[in-house]
Design a protein around this motif. Structure first.
Motif, PDB file in Angstrom:
ATOM      1  N   LEU A 108      -2.898 -15.194  11.533  1.00 50.35           N
ATOM      2  CA  LEU A 108      -3.767 -14.396  12.612  1.00 50.35           C
ATOM      3  C   LEU A 108      -3.496 -14.896  13.509  1.00 50.35           C
ATOM      4  O   LEU A 108      -2.218 -15.029  14.503  1.00 50.35           O
ATOM      5  CB  LEU A 108      -5.338 -15.234  13.028  1.00 50.35           C
ATOM      6  N   PRO A 109      -2.868 -12.950  14.901  1.00 53.62           N
ATOM      7  CA  PRO A 109      -3.033 -11.817  13.304  1.00 53.62           C
ATOM      8  C   PRO A 109      -2.395 -11.688  12.413  1.00 53.62           C
ATOM      9  O   PRO A 109      -1.385 -13.013  11.917  1.00 53.62           O
ATOM     10  CB  PRO A 109      -2.967 -10.606  14.519  1.00 53.62           C
ATOM     11  N   ASN A 110      -2.073 -10.633  11.242  1.00 53.14           N
ATOM     12  CA  ASN A 110      -1.826 -11.149  10.511  1.00 53.14           C
ATOM     13  C   ASN A 110      -0.654 -10.215  10.007  1.00 53.14           C
ATOM     14  O   ASN A 110       0.009  -9.590  11.120  1.00 53.14           O
ATOM     15  CB  ASN A 110      -2.703  -9.904   9.004  1.00 53.14           C
ATOM     16  N   HIS A 111       0.253 -11.233   9.600  1.00 55.94           N
ATOM     17  CA  HIS A 111       1.735  -9.834   9.219  1.00 55.94           C
ATOM     18  C   HIS A 111       1.625  -8.929   8.954  1.00 55.94           C
ATOM     19  O   HIS A 111       2.579  -7.932   9.431  1.00 55.94           O
ATOM     20  CB  HIS A 111       2.452 -10.376   8.044  1.00 55.94           C
ATOM     21  N   TRP A 112       0.736  -7.905   8.319  1.00 52.19           N
ATOM     22  CA  TRP A 112       0.383  -6.810   7.708  1.00 52.19           C
ATOM     23  C   TRP A 112       0.264  -5.804   9.019  1.00 52.19           C
ATOM     24  O   TRP A 112      -1.101  -6.528   9.551  1.00 52.19           O
ATOM     25  CB  TRP A 112       0.997  -6.654   6.902  1.00 52.19           C
ATOM     26  N   TYR A 113       0.200  -4.600   9.194  1.00 51.21           N
ATOM     27  CA  TYR A 113      -0.357  -4.113   9.844  1.00 51.21           C
ATOM     28  C   TYR A 113      -0.300  -2.802   9.515  1.00 51.21           C
ATOM     29  O   TYR A 113       0.789  -1.105   8.933  1.00 51.21           O
ATOM     30  CB  TYR A 113       0.263  -3.941  11.397  1.00 51.21           C
ATOM     31  N   LEU A 114      -1.735  -2.522   9.107  1.00 54.59           N
ATOM     32  CA  LEU A 114      -2.438  -0.659   8.924  1.00 54.59           C
ATOM     33  C   LEU A 114      -1.869   0.053   8.994  1.00 54.59           C
ATOM     34  O   LEU A 114      -2.574   0.170  10.894  1.00 54.59           O
ATOM     35  CB  LEU A 114      -3.731  -1.174   8.500  1.00 54.59           C
ATOM     36  N   ALA A 115      -1.386   1.225   9.051  1.00 55.23           N
ATOM     37  CA  ALA A 115      -0.918   2.073   9.795  1.00 55.23           C
ATOM     38  C   ALA A 115      -0.460   3.544   9.534  1.00 55.23           C
ATOM     39  O   ALA A 115      -0.294   4.444   8.480  1.00 55.23           O
ATOM     40  CB  ALA A 115       0.900   2.314  11.359  1.00 55.23           C
ATOM     41  N   ARG A 116      -0.756   5.134   9.693  1.00 55.81           N
ATOM     42  CA  ARG A 116       0.016   6.392   9.156  1.00 55.81           C
ATOM     43  C   ARG A 116      -0.216   7.450  10.202  1.00 55.81           C
ATOM     44  O   ARG A 116      -0.639   6.911  11.448  1.00 55.81           O
ATOM     45  CB  ARG A 116      -1.535   6.635   8.847  1.00 55.81           C
ATOM     46  N   LEU A 117       0.670   7.520  10.225  1.00 55.19           N
ATOM     47  CA  LEU A 117       1.722   7.999  11.028  1.00 55.19           C
ATOM     48  C   LEU A 117       1.963   9.558  10.330  1.00 55.19           C
ATOM     49  O   LEU A 117       2.549   9.924   9.227  1.00 55.19           O
ATOM     50  CB  LEU A 117       3.463   7.887  10.872  1.00 55.19           C
ATOM     51  N   ALA A 133      -2.104  10.561  -8.313  1.00 52.78           N
ATOM     52  CA  ALA A 133      -2.545  12.738  -8.326  1.00 52.78           C
ATOM     53  C   ALA A 133      -2.954  12.568  -6.494  1.00 52.78           C
ATOM     54  O   ALA A 133      -3.282  14.512  -6.724  1.00 52.78           O
ATOM     55  CB  ALA A 133      -3.772  11.883  -9.052  1.00 52.78           C
ATOM     56  N   ASP A 134      -3.149  11.643  -5.794  1.00 50.83           N
ATOM     57  CA  ASP A 134      -3.702  12.169  -4.557  1.00 50.83           C
ATOM     58  C   ASP A 134      -3.468  11.034  -4.058  1.00 50.83           C
ATOM     59  O   ASP A 134      -4.610  10.031  -3.163  1.00 50.83           O
ATOM     60  CB  ASP A 134      -5.497  12.556  -5.082  1.00 50.83           C
ATOM     61  N   LEU A 135      -2.113  10.512  -2.894  1.00 52.12           N
ATOM     62  CA  LEU A 135      -2.343  10.341  -2.467  1.00 52.12           C
ATOM     63  C   LEU A 135      -2.922   9.397  -1.102  1.00 52.12           C
ATOM     64  O   LEU A 135      -3.242   8.225  -0.568  1.00 52.12           O
ATOM     65  CB  LEU A 135      -0.541   9.971  -1.939  1.00 52.12           C
ATOM     66  N   ASP A 136      -3.674  10.871  -0.608  1.00 51.61           N
ATOM     67  CA  ASP A 136      -4.786  10.327   0.351  1.00 51.61           C
ATOM     68  C   ASP A 136      -5.720   9.427  -0.109  1.00 51.61           C
ATOM     69  O   ASP A 136      -6.809   9.000   0.583  1.00 51.61           O
ATOM     70  CB  ASP A 136      -5.020  11.717   0.796  1.00 51.61           C
ATOM     71  N   ARG A 137      -6.267   9.625  -2.157  1.00 57.78           N
ATOM     72  CA  ARG A 137      -7.149   8.732  -2.156  1.00 57.78           C
ATOM     73  C   ARG A 137      -6.428   6.964  -2.331  1.00 57.78           C
ATOM     74  O   ARG A 137      -7.113   6.447  -2.911  1.00 57.78           O
ATOM     75  CB  ARG A 137      -7.544   8.964  -2.887  1.00 57.78           C
ATOM     76  N   SER A 138      -5.272   6.913  -2.018  1.00 51.71           N
ATOM     77  CA  SER A 138      -4.946   5.710  -1.910  1.00 51.71           C
ATOM     78  C   SER A 138      -5.790   4.406  -0.646  1.00 51.71           C
ATOM     79  O   SER A 138      -6.071   4.878  -0.612  1.00 51.71           O
ATOM     80  CB  SER A 138      -3.702   4.874  -1.607  1.00 51.71           C
ATOM     81  N   LEU A 139      -5.712   3.283  -1.815  1.00 53.87           N
ATOM     82  CA  LEU A 139      -6.869   2.090  -1.156  1.00 53.87           C
ATOM     83  C   LEU A 139      -5.617   1.208  -0.894  1.00 53.87           C
ATOM     84  O   LEU A 139      -4.825   0.928  -1.028  1.00 53.87           O
ATOM     85  CB  LEU A 139      -7.676   1.806  -2.357  1.00 53.87           C
ATOM     86  N   PHE A 140      -6.079   0.908   0.150  1.00 53.44           N
ATOM     87  CA  PHE A 140      -5.262  -0.142   1.400  1.00 53.44           C
ATOM     88  C   PHE A 140      -6.666  -1.394   1.867  1.00 53.44           C
ATOM     89  O   PHE A 140      -8.095  -1.460   2.227  1.00 53.44           O
ATOM     90  CB  PHE A 140      -4.925   0.154   2.574  1.00 53.44           C
ATOM     91  N   ILE A 141      -6.340  -2.108   1.967  1.00 44.46           N
ATOM     92  CA  ILE A 141      -6.153  -3.619   3.059  1.00 44.46           C
ATOM     93  C   ILE A 141      -5.929  -4.759   3.126  1.00 44.46           C
ATOM     94  O   ILE A 141      -5.192  -4.924   2.709  1.00 44.46           O
ATOM     95  CB  ILE A 141      -8.515  -4.450   2.176  1.00 44.46           C
ATOM     96  N   GLN A 142      -6.336  -5.007   5.139  1.00 46.39           N
ATOM     97  CA  GLN A 142      -5.189  -5.920   5.426  1.00 46.39           C
ATOM     98  C   GLN A 142      -6.329  -7.565   5.583  1.00 46.39           C
ATOM     99  O   GLN A 142      -7.503  -7.314   5.821  1.00 46.39           O
ATOM    100  CB  GLN A 142      -4.616  -5.864   6.058  1.00 46.39           C
ATOM    101  N   SER A 143      -5.809  -9.098   5.409  1.00 51.65           N
ATOM    102  CA  SER A 143      -6.777  -9.916   5.431  1.00 51.65           C
ATOM    103  C   SER A 143      -7.159 -10.067   6.619  1.00 51.65           C
ATOM    104  O   SER A 143      -8.664 -10.928   6.351  1.00 51.65           O
ATOM    105  CB  SER A 143      -6.169 -11.284   4.515  1.00 51.65           C
TER     106      SER A 143
END
Length: 633
Positions: free
Chosen positions: A119-128, A577-587
């Motif tokens: 905490l905070p997580n090792h991972w950080y969600l991002a879109r560039l 088939a549509d990468l914008d519909r991919s699913l993500f979560i961090q803890s």
């Protein structure tokens, strides 16, 4: 600074390649046990265990086993394990499914890397989004590249290989010359440098680092290390190799337009050893293990080696074209959950032992039973809490002789249990407590003072012991011989005693989630009294050490042995088939600031199997736009 960003990759390489600690553990065990008994404590996979890549070639993995069959070249007289060694718990899941098995006709790739909770997580969600470039997935704070994710054309994920990419060498000092160590060509001086560590509100600290031709002298880090007089321990590690250009690999990977370009990018990876999963919108799926694979003159690095002879030195690395790779397999999927990567037919040594294969077995059987696979199916599989490890252990445990009526009732309860590590059920708690006591009851007498460092959840070993080598069950400290059913019955009584003490007398009211709670301690405030407890996050969670939904716990801890301290800090399911519909979560959340609304807002979603999308928002809540101040030629 750039150096800080580059250091992240080096630290991850050291963290994810920790078999050097196991070398020391084996050496300590060899003080008490003959080599064949030490080897038995790390059983080989069952014959039907899945292998991620099938390879053709001359078998060689077993050809070199006999090189170290006699045990270590020296026996350290005391413990060396401790704060300089890793936990050995890191892992991951990944699978790639061909479009011919999916509902959309395009591939699906799923990935969830496992690390100790943070905490905070090792991972950080991002879109560039930039002209000609889209990246979405997970990065790490301080790393200016996407580490896991997609670039609008292809997606990639990682699992830890658990290859043997580090070795310890016992170096002998030259007689009368303590600043020199012996090598095959004669005495050689240590390479010496001084590292200065700045301390705020205190005096700087200086550390003298010595190195041999094998690597840094790690025994200097542990004042209590006991070694034979006139010796030190040096570490050879691919993560310390020259020419580590992982940053260039990540930079190029994010800009690849197809799998051929992506493979050219990842061939720059040196360490840690990671299995790289790939899928593209054209329909291809593939796996590579591109990092360095040491070639040893002899042996397999099972024990610390004699550094002055050169007999077990590294002579080079396996060339990139010969490192493990597979694409578009006939069965239609690729799976790795830290299980054996290659078969015995692969012509180079990667590892003698691999983590137990239960997660890979469960993923494989689930994919085989699913037709017309959708991203939602992969998301559900990432939440799967069925433990094939528990099923294997119970084959042994349920042979116990009950020593009381409560024990007999408990055995019948576990016999009817569906083996799911459900936080709302008592059976997972009973099983875990019994397994903990069974490992202590069966093995502690033989392992003696080394047992606490070895003590962990080992269902395959217990299953093999009861079925094939019950001599382990005899208590060597007593004159009368004991049987496995008798000893397992004793372990059950001890487990029930502790459960009644901690959770009350009524088993129907016990819950796995009462003891199995994911715990997150703040990296900074977790070191400050009062704030440490105030800002600690906990949540009851499903899963265990061998479920696809990994809920890792350390049964060797005396306090809170079932607390979840390790698991998937990031999950992703990529829909080609549509990468914008991919699913993500961090803890936990995107922020490490306790006053931010995003400090822990993702935690209940993560626990309950919910996801977010990183698609372009119609009305973004927060938008950071970066524009160059001037155009440069």
């Amino acid at each position: 600074t750039p150096a800080d960003s580059l250091l992240w990759g080096r630290l991850m390489a050291l963290r994810l390649t920790d078999n050097w600690g196991t070398e020391l553990l084996r050496a300590r065990l060899a003080e008490r046990l003959p080599p064949e008994r030490v080897a038995a404590l790390w059983p080989e996979d069952p014959p039907d265990a899945p292998v991620s890549i099938e390879a053709n070639g001359a078998a060689s993995r077993r050809d070199v086993r006999s090189a170290e069959a006699a045990g270590p070249p020296f026996l350290p007289g005391g413990p060396f394990l401790g704060e300089i060694l890793g936990s050995g718990a890191d892992g991951s899941n990944a699978w790639a499914i061909s479009g011919r098995l999916t509902a959309s006709g395009k591939p699906i790739l799923a990935n969830d890397p496992h690390l100790g909770h943070s905490l905070p997580n090792h991972w950080y969600l991002a879109r560039l989004d930039a002209p000609g470039l889209t990246l979405a997935g997970a990065t790490a704070p301080g790393v200016p590249f996407l580490i896991l994710g997609h670039n609008g054309r292809l997606a990639w994920g990682l699992t830890t290989t658990h290859g043997d990419a580090s070795d310890l060498y016992l170096e002998r000092l030259a007689d009368g010359r303590p600043d020199h160590h012996l090598a095959p060509e004669g005495p050689q001086p240590f390479a010496v440098r001084t590292e200065t560590i700045g301390v705020r509100w205190g005096a700087d600290r200086s550390l003298t680092v010595r190195a041999t031709r094998h690597g840094p002298v790690v025994s200097d880090l542990h004042a209590g290390a006991f070694l034979p007089p006139g010796h030190v321990l040096a570490l050879a590690h691919t993560g310390l190799s020259e020419g580590n250009i992982n940053a260039a690999a990540l930079h190029a990977a994010g800009r690849a337009t197809d799998l051929a370009q992506f493979r050219e990018a990842i061939r720059l990876l040196r360490a840690p050893q990671q299995n790289v999963f790939m899928a593209d919108s054209a329909g291809a799926i593939a796996i590579d293990m591109p990092a360095l694979i040491p070639i040893r003159r002899s042996g397999q690095g099972l024990y610390p080696a004699e550094g002055w002879t050169g007999a077990q030195d590294w002579t080079g690395f396996v060339p990139f074209p010969m490192r493990p790779h597979a694409a578009d397999p006939a069965r239609g999927w690729i799976v790795n959950a830290n299980n054996r990567l290659v078969s015995d037919a692969y012509p180079h040594f990667i590892a003698q032992y691999w983590p137990e294969p239960y997660r890979a077995m469960r993923i494989t059987e689930s994919l085989a039973a699913t037709g017309g696979h959708r991203p939602e199916d992969s998301a559900r599989l990432q939440q799967d809490a069925l433990s094939l490890g528990a099923a294997a252990a119970l084959e042994a445990l349920l042979r116990a002789e009950p020593h009381s009526g409560r024990a007999a009732r408990t055995i019948e309860r576990l016999r009817a249990w569906d083996r799911r590590m459900d936080r709302n059920r008592p059976e997972p708690l009973i099983y875990a407590a019994w397994m903990r006591e069974a490992m202590r009851t069966v093995y502690a007498d033989e392992l003696g003072p080394v047992f606490p460092d070895w003590w962990s959840d080992r269902p395959l070993l217990l299953q093999r012991t009861v079925a094939q080598d019950p001599s382990w069950c005899d208590d060597v400290t007593t004159p009368e011989p004991e049987t496995c059913p008798q000893r397992l019955g004793e372990a059950l009584e001890a487990a029930l005693d502790r459960l009644e003490r901690d959770h009350g007398p009524d088993p129907s009211r016990w819950r796995w989630g009462d003891a199995h709670q994911a715990r997150f301690d703040h990296m900074l405030f977790g070191r400050i009294p009062y704030l440490r407890d105030l800002l600690r996050l906990r949540i009851a969670s499903d899963g265990g050490n061998f479920t696809v939904n990994r809920g890792g716990f350390a049964i060797g801890r005396e306090e809170a042995p079932f607390e979840q301290i390790h698991g998937p800090g990031f999950r992703a399911v990529y829909d080609l088939a549509d990468l914008d519909r991919s699913l993500f979560i961090q803890s936990v959340g995107q922020s490490g600031n306790p006053f931010s609304p995003h400090f822990s807002d993702l935690l209940p979603l993560w626990r309950d199997g919910l996801y977010v999308r990183l698609a372009p928002p119609e009305r973004p809540a927060h938008l950071l736009r970066l524009e160059p101040a001037e155009t440069r030629p």
